[in-house]
Design an enzyme around this catalytic site. Structure first.
Site, PDB file in Angstrom:
ATOM      1  N   ARG A 161      24.004  -0.697 -25.579  1.00  0.00           N
ATOM      2  CA  ARG A 161      24.000  -1.977 -25.476  1.00  0.00           C
ATOM      3  C   ARG A 161      24.870  -2.861 -26.496  1.00  0.00           C
ATOM      4  O   ARG A 161      25.219  -2.207 -27.421  1.00  0.00           O
ATOM      5  CB  ARG A 161      22.690  -2.692 -25.310  1.00  0.00           C
ATOM      6  CG  ARG A 161      22.073  -2.090 -24.080  1.00  0.00           C
ATOM      7  CD  ARG A 161      20.842  -2.765 -23.485  1.00  0.00           C
ATOM      8  NE  ARG A 161      20.355  -2.411 -22.265  1.00  0.00           N
ATOM      9  CZ  ARG A 161      19.495  -3.089 -21.584  1.00  0.00           C
ATOM     10  NH1 ARG A 161      18.866  -4.096 -21.988  1.00  0.00           N
ATOM     11  NH2 ARG A 161      18.810  -2.501 -20.621  1.00  0.00           N
TER      12      ARG A 161
ATOM     13  N   GLU B 207       1.279   9.003  -9.865  1.00  0.00           N
ATOM     14  CA  GLU B 207       1.467   7.959  -8.599  1.00  0.00           C
ATOM     15  C   GLU B 207       2.695   7.092  -9.087  1.00  0.00           C
ATOM     16  O   GLU B 207       2.273   6.463 -10.283  1.00  0.00           O
ATOM     17  CB  GLU B 207       0.256   7.506  -8.059  1.00  0.00           C
ATOM     18  CG  GLU B 207      -0.844   8.371  -7.623  1.00  0.00           C
ATOM     19  CD  GLU B 207      -0.163   9.039  -6.385  1.00  0.00           C
ATOM     20  OE1 GLU B 207       0.468   8.390  -5.558  1.00  0.00           O
ATOM     21  OE2 GLU B 207      -0.535  10.281  -6.233  1.00  0.00           O
TER      22      GLU B 207
ATOM     23  N   ASP C 257      11.130  -3.592 -16.851  1.00  0.00           N
ATOM     24  CA  ASP C 257      12.545  -3.744 -16.492  1.00  0.00           C
ATOM     25  C   ASP C 257      12.615  -5.201 -16.126  1.00  0.00           C
ATOM     26  O   ASP C 257      11.913  -5.770 -15.151  1.00  0.00           O
ATOM     27  CB  ASP C 257      12.916  -2.569 -15.738  1.00  0.00           C
ATOM     28  CG  ASP C 257      14.495  -2.475 -15.558  1.00  0.00           C
ATOM     29  OD1 ASP C 257      15.110  -3.102 -16.400  1.00  0.00           O
ATOM     30  OD2 ASP C 257      15.090  -1.813 -14.669  1.00  0.00           O
TER      31      ASP C 257
ATOM     32  N   TRP D 174      16.027 -11.782 -15.294  1.00  0.00           N
ATOM     33  CA  TRP D 174      15.020 -12.944 -15.225  1.00  0.00           C
ATOM     34  C   TRP D 174      15.932 -14.157 -15.845  1.00  0.00           C
ATOM     35  O   TRP D 174      15.804 -15.305 -15.485  1.00  0.00           O
ATOM     36  CB  TRP D 174      13.840 -12.437 -15.889  1.00  0.00           C
ATOM     37  CG  TRP D 174      13.023 -13.484 -16.026  1.00  0.00           C
ATOM     38  CD1 TRP D 174      11.828 -13.654 -14.970  1.00  0.00           C
ATOM     39  CD2 TRP D 174      12.464 -14.575 -16.787  1.00  0.00           C
ATOM     40  NE1 TRP D 174      11.100 -14.669 -15.393  1.00  0.00           N
ATOM     41  CE2 TRP D 174      11.336 -15.261 -16.373  1.00  0.00           C
ATOM     42  CE3 TRP D 174      13.245 -15.006 -18.309  1.00  0.00           C
ATOM     43  CZ2 TRP D 174      10.834 -16.278 -17.345  1.00  0.00           C
ATOM     44  CZ3 TRP D 174      12.525 -15.935 -18.914  1.00  0.00           C
ATOM     45  CH2 TRP D 174      11.379 -16.642 -18.358  1.00  0.00           C
TER      46      TRP D 174
ATOM     47  N   LEU E  98      -8.417   0.902 -26.331  1.00  0.00           N
ATOM     48  CA  LEU E  98      -7.264   1.309 -25.645  1.00  0.00           C
ATOM     49  C   LEU E  98      -6.114   1.758 -26.840  1.00  0.00           C
ATOM     50  O   LEU E  98      -6.026   1.374 -27.731  1.00  0.00           O
ATOM     51  CB  LEU E  98      -6.677   0.190 -24.835  1.00  0.00           C
ATOM     52  CG  LEU E  98      -5.149   0.291 -24.470  1.00  0.00           C
ATOM     53  CD1 LEU E  98      -5.220   1.118 -23.004  1.00  0.00           C
ATOM     54  CD2 LEU E  98      -4.483  -0.962 -24.057  1.00  0.00           C
TER      55      LEU E  98
ATOM     56  N   SER F  72      15.114   2.500 -24.780  1.00  0.00           N
ATOM     57  CA  SER F  72      15.609   3.991 -24.615  1.00  0.00           C
ATOM     58  C   SER F  72      16.681   4.341 -25.505  1.00  0.00           C
ATOM     59  O   SER F  72      17.478   3.487 -25.987  1.00  0.00           O
ATOM     60  CB  SER F  72      16.019   4.170 -22.988  1.00  0.00           C
ATOM     61  OG  SER F  72      17.132   3.789 -22.790  1.00  0.00           O
TER      62      SER F  72
ATOM     63  N   GLU G  40      19.567   5.295 -24.598  1.00  0.00           N
ATOM     64  CA  GLU G  40      20.485   4.722 -24.011  1.00  0.00           C
ATOM     65  C   GLU G  40      20.722   3.372 -24.247  1.00  0.00           C
ATOM     66  O   GLU G  40      21.896   3.044 -24.316  1.00  0.00           O
ATOM     67  CB  GLU G  40      20.469   5.241 -22.344  1.00  0.00           C
ATOM     68  CG  GLU G  40      20.789   6.711 -22.185  1.00  0.00           C
ATOM     69  CD  GLU G  40      19.246   7.343 -22.196  1.00  0.00           C
ATOM     70  OE1 GLU G  40      18.299   6.848 -22.473  1.00  0.00           O
ATOM     71  OE2 GLU G  40      19.352   8.575 -22.083  1.00  0.00           O
TER      72      GLU G  40
ATOM     73  N   HIS H 172      14.115 -11.055 -22.722  1.00  0.00           N
ATOM     74  CA  HIS H 172      13.371 -10.155 -23.702  1.00  0.00           C
ATOM     75  C   HIS H 172      12.312 -11.102 -24.394  1.00  0.00           C
ATOM     76  O   HIS H 172      10.905 -10.572 -24.402  1.00  0.00           O
ATOM     77  CB  HIS H 172      14.267  -9.621 -24.842  1.00  0.00           C
ATOM     78  CG  HIS H 172      15.114  -8.583 -24.140  1.00  0.00           C
ATOM     79  ND1 HIS H 172      15.173  -7.834 -23.189  1.00  0.00           N
ATOM     80  CD2 HIS H 172      16.652  -8.556 -24.609  1.00  0.00           C
ATOM     81  CE1 HIS H 172      16.383  -7.111 -23.041  1.00  0.00           C
ATOM     82  NE2 HIS H 172      17.223  -7.698 -23.794  1.00  0.00           N
TER      83      HIS H 172
ATOM     84  N   TRP I 193      20.667   2.095 -26.771  1.00  0.00           N
ATOM     85  CA  TRP I 193      21.572   1.885 -28.203  1.00  0.00           C
ATOM     86  C   TRP I 193      23.076   1.626 -27.909  1.00  0.00           C
ATOM     87  O   TRP I 193      23.592   0.982 -28.709  1.00  0.00           O
ATOM     88  CB  TRP I 193      21.697   3.050 -29.004  1.00  0.00           C
ATOM     89  CG  TRP I 193      20.198   3.333 -29.747  1.00  0.00           C
ATOM     90  CD1 TRP I 193      19.597   4.540 -29.478  1.00  0.00           C
ATOM     91  CD2 TRP I 193      19.457   2.527 -30.853  1.00  0.00           C
ATOM     92  NE1 TRP I 193      18.130   4.358 -30.362  1.00  0.00           N
ATOM     93  CE2 TRP I 193      18.415   3.336 -31.010  1.00  0.00           C
ATOM     94  CE3 TRP I 193      19.897   1.200 -31.382  1.00  0.00           C
ATOM     95  CZ2 TRP I 193      17.590   2.840 -32.111  1.00  0.00           C
ATOM     96  CZ3 TRP I 193      18.949   0.931 -32.331  1.00  0.00           C
ATOM     97  CH2 TRP I 193      17.751   1.787 -32.622  1.00  0.00           C
TER      98      TRP I 193
HETATM   99  C1  IPE Z   1      15.038   1.602 -18.799  1.00  0.00           C
HETATM  100  O1  IPE Z   1      15.569   0.405 -18.630  1.00  0.00           O
HETATM  101  C2  IPE Z   1      14.569   1.302 -20.226  1.00  0.00           C
HETATM  102  C3  IPE Z   1      13.380   0.534 -20.577  1.00  0.00           C
HETATM  103  C4  IPE Z   1      12.724  -0.434 -20.030  1.00  0.00           C
HETATM  104  C5  IPE Z   1      13.234   0.340 -22.069  1.00  0.00           C
HETATM  105  P1  IPE Z   1      17.005   0.290 -18.380  1.00  0.00           P
HETATM  106  O2  IPE Z   1      17.340  -1.213 -17.881  1.00  0.00           O
HETATM  107  O3  IPE Z   1      17.729   0.554 -19.635  1.00  0.00           O
HETATM  108  O4  IPE Z   1      17.512   1.341 -17.307  1.00  0.00           O
HETATM  109  P2  IPE Z   1      18.592   1.448 -16.408  1.00  0.00           P
HETATM  110  O5  IPE Z   1      19.897   1.752 -17.311  1.00  0.00           O
HETATM  111  O6  IPE Z   1      18.673   0.426 -15.307  1.00  0.00           O
HETATM  112  O7  IPE Z   1      18.284   2.856 -15.620  1.00  0.00           O
HETATM  113  C1  IPE Z   2      14.200  -4.266 -19.749  1.00  0.00           C
HETATM  114  O1  IPE Z   2      15.073  -5.445 -19.429  1.00  0.00           O
HETATM  115  C2  IPE Z   2      14.270  -4.187 -21.489  1.00  0.00           C
HETATM  116  C3  IPE Z   2      14.945  -3.205 -22.063  1.00  0.00           C
HETATM  117  C4  IPE Z   2      15.574  -2.251 -21.473  1.00  0.00           C
HETATM  118  C5  IPE Z   2      15.127  -3.211 -23.441  1.00  0.00           C
HETATM  119  P1  IPE Z   2      16.483  -5.272 -19.265  1.00  0.00           P
HETATM  120  O2  IPE Z   2      17.200  -5.731 -20.366  1.00  0.00           O
HETATM  121  O3  IPE Z   2      16.980  -3.946 -18.713  1.00  0.00           O
HETATM  122  O4  IPE Z   2      16.805  -6.183 -17.778  1.00  0.00           O
HETATM  123  P2  IPE Z   2      17.893  -6.170 -16.740  1.00  0.00           P
HETATM  124  O5  IPE Z   2      17.447  -4.797 -16.164  1.00  0.00           O
HETATM  125  O6  IPE Z   2      19.271  -6.137 -17.445  1.00  0.00           O
HETATM  126  O7  IPE Z   2      17.737  -7.250 -15.931  1.00  0.00           O
HETATM  127 MG    MG Z   3      17.214  -2.938 -17.044  1.00  0.00          MG
END
Ligand code: IPE
Ligand code: IPE
Ligand code: MG
Length: 246
Positions: free
Chosen positions: A72, A208, A21, A26, A132, A66, A68, A38, A70
């Site tokens: 975005r 953990e 995340d 960043w 792995l 995730s 969820e 990304h 989708w």
């Molecule tokens: C969780 O990150 C999903 C992935 C890292 C793929 P999100 O950025 O989507 O999670 P929330 O919305 O902050 O909980």
């Molecule tokens: C994680 O980074 C990557 C995915 C969820 C695809 P984010 O895109 O969620 O980055 P932030 O959380 O908005 O900084």
């Molecule tokens: Mg995020």
């Protein structure tokens, strides 16, 4: 000196799961578009996979997208699906070089055909590797995974393949996407957020948890060693008392 030298090699986690995340933040910090974040997260995927392979860790599961996600903006989703294709193109040689077998979990049918085909191609190319197991969670929702398992169990009971009395934890595990994998020993989430976001809810029962403020594109081998080091300082009691463990 690297924290790697301080790791106890016979106490390594067998399975590490990571919620990658912070890519968007960043990029924003650098005055750039989210997709730039990304793209820069790809090297962190490479570093984590390589260091797990080098240490002899058996399973690494990365939350990449995730269900969820989708929701975005369409252009971000499209860019992520294309990034997955270009990443597989550029990184398959790293997988082969490090004896890593690629795997994917999630509602893969929802991925665009081109992305799914590319993914399956890489899974096929690496299928004989026995180091792995690198699992990408894509279009993944843990709640969906659990519902899906319940539906299949119900259908197998109806078909008399199993009896309802047979349903136990072990059987349930076998109906999940993660069947045949041990549960994660260590879950890492980058970017400072402290939540699970619908990832491996069942499988994380005794995992953990390690949270770091480092944003995913800045996560590297050293950060992974730090997480493993911290994991090795924990006492995993699984409900018992400390005295019972010694
Ligand atoms: C969780 O990150 C999903 C992935 C890292 C793929 P999100 O950025 O989507 O999670 P929330 O919305 O902050 O909980
Ligand atoms: C994680 O980074 C990557 C995915 C969820 C695809 P984010 O895109 O969620 O980055 P932030 O959380 O908005 O900084
Ligand atoms: Mg995020």
């Amino acid at each position: 000196m690297s924290v790697k030298n301080e790791l106890v090699l016979d106490k390594l986690p067998k399975h590490i799961a990571i919620i990658m995340d912070g890519n968007g933040r960043w990029a924003k910090k650098k005055g750039n578009l989210r997709i730039f974040g990304h793209k820069n997260g790809v090297s962190s995927v490479r570093e984590s996979s390589e260091s797990c392979a080098e240490l002899g860790i058996e399973y690494l599961t990365l939350y990449a997208f995730s269900t969820e996600n989708w929701n975005r903006p369409k252009n971000e989703v499209r860019a992520l699906m294309e990034l997955l294709i270009s990443t597989i193109n550029s990184e398959t040689s790293t997988l082969l070089k490090n004896n890593i077998r690629l795997n994917a979990i999630g509602n893969l049918n929802e991925l665009p055909d081109k992305t799914r085909n590319k993914l399956n191609e890489a899974i096929d190319k690496t299928k004989n590797n026995d180091g792995l197991l690198l699992t990408l969670a894509l279009s993944y929702s843990s709640k969906d995974e659990i519902i899906h398992a319940i539906q299949n169990i119900a259908s197998d009971v109806k078909k008399e393949k199993i009896k309802s009395e047979d349903i136990n934890e072990h059987l349930f595990d076998q109906y999940l996407f993660t069947k045949n994998m041990p549960n994660p020993d260590l879950l890492i989430r980058t970017s400072g957020e402290q939540r699970i976001s619908n990832f491996l809810l069942w499988q994380l029962a005794y995992t953990e948890l390690y949270f770091t403020d480092v944003l995913w594109p800045d996560f590297n081998k050293e950060e992974l060693y730090k997480a493993i080091y911290e994991y090795q300082q924990r006492e995993r009691r699984f409900g018992k008392t400390s005295e019972q463990l010694t």
